[in-house]
Scaffold this motif. Structure first.
Motif, mmCIF file in Angstrom:
data_model
loop_
_atom_site.group_PDB
_atom_site.id
_atom_site.type_symbol
_atom_site.label_atom_id
_atom_site.label_comp_id
_atom_site.label_asym_id
_atom_site.label_seq_id
_atom_site.Cartn_x
_atom_site.Cartn_y
_atom_site.Cartn_z
ATOM 1 N N ARG A 63 0.816 -1.213 0.000
ATOM 2 C CA ARG A 63 0.000 0.000 0.000
ATOM 3 C C ARG A 63 0.855 1.272 0.000
ATOM 4 N NH1 ARG A 63 -5.538 -1.372 2.718
ATOM 5 N NH2 ARG A 63 -5.619 -3.590 2.245
ATOM 6 N N LYS A 64 2.162 1.070 -0.165
ATOM 7 C CA LYS A 64 3.115 2.182 -0.249
ATOM 8 C C LYS A 64 3.132 3.072 0.999
ATOM 9 C CE LYS A 64 3.073 2.352 -5.322
ATOM 10 N NZ LYS A 64 3.027 0.961 -5.465
ATOM 11 N N LEU A 65 2.953 2.445 2.154
ATOM 12 C CA LEU A 65 3.050 3.153 3.428
ATOM 13 C C LEU A 65 4.424 2.871 4.024
ATOM 14 C CD1 LEU A 65 -0.464 2.358 4.929
ATOM 15 C CD2 LEU A 65 0.311 4.533 4.004
ATOM 16 N N SER A 66 5.105 3.910 4.443
ATOM 17 C CA SER A 66 6.414 3.704 5.055
ATOM 18 C C SER A 66 6.234 3.248 6.497
ATOM 19 C CB SER A 66 7.249 4.988 4.994
ATOM 20 O OG SER A 66 6.699 5.979 5.815
ATOM 21 N N PHE A 67 7.146 2.428 6.964
ATOM 22 C CA PHE A 67 7.058 1.917 8.331
ATOM 23 C C PHE A 67 8.433 1.512 8.830
ATOM 24 C CE2 PHE A 67 6.508 -1.655 5.511
ATOM 25 C CZ PHE A 67 7.329 -2.624 6.055
#
Length: 145
Positions: A63-67
């Motif tokens: 989902r192209k979320l950085s973490f």
């Protein structure tokens, strides 16, 4: 018109910024909850927390979320630095702390744990997610300072 009449209202600007941040945190929370539901839908309850964490990380990546995963947090106690005193399961988009569980039921101590993480890090919002439930919606608790 005096020179102060043209200055922006600092309090109004602060409220707008707070509202925007809350809205951004709400949207991010919704995205993360959607990702967690997707993981739970495919895996169901019954696995180890580490399996859910790995799969959730993959879903966040898709989902192209950085973490950041397993974020070590040092604390100072009476002049002594305690390294890796806490470990945050996940921090998403450098603003949302996730505490993952795979347990029979969430207890008040789990909420207290997440609140402690928020206070120590300065983050304002966290999600407590318990994957050991038939329907994930009942295993999610949003916590804010």
């Amino acid at each position: 018109m005096g020179k102060f009449d043209q200055m922006p209202d600092q309090k109004a600007h602060h409220r707008d910024t707070e509202t925007q941040r809350k809205t951004e945190n709400d949207l991010l929370s919704e995205q993360v909850i959607g990702a967690a539901i997707e993981v739970h839908k495919h895996l169901g309850p019954g696995l180890l927390e580490s399996a859910y964490e790995s799969c959730l990380c993959h879903e966040l990546y898709l989902r192209k979320l950085s973490f950041k995963r397993q974020v070590s947090l040092d604390i100072a106690y009476k002049g002594v630095e305690v390294e890796s005193a806490y470990r945050l399961d996940l921090v998403v988009e450098d603003s949302l702390v996730l505490e993952l569980k795979a347990i029979e039921s969430l207890l008040p101590v789990h909420t207290a744990q997440l609140l402690t993480y928020l206070r120590l890090t300065g983050y304002k919002t966290g999600l407590l997610i318990n994957f050991m439930v038939p329907v994930l919606k009942s295993g999610i608790k949003r916590v804010s300072l």
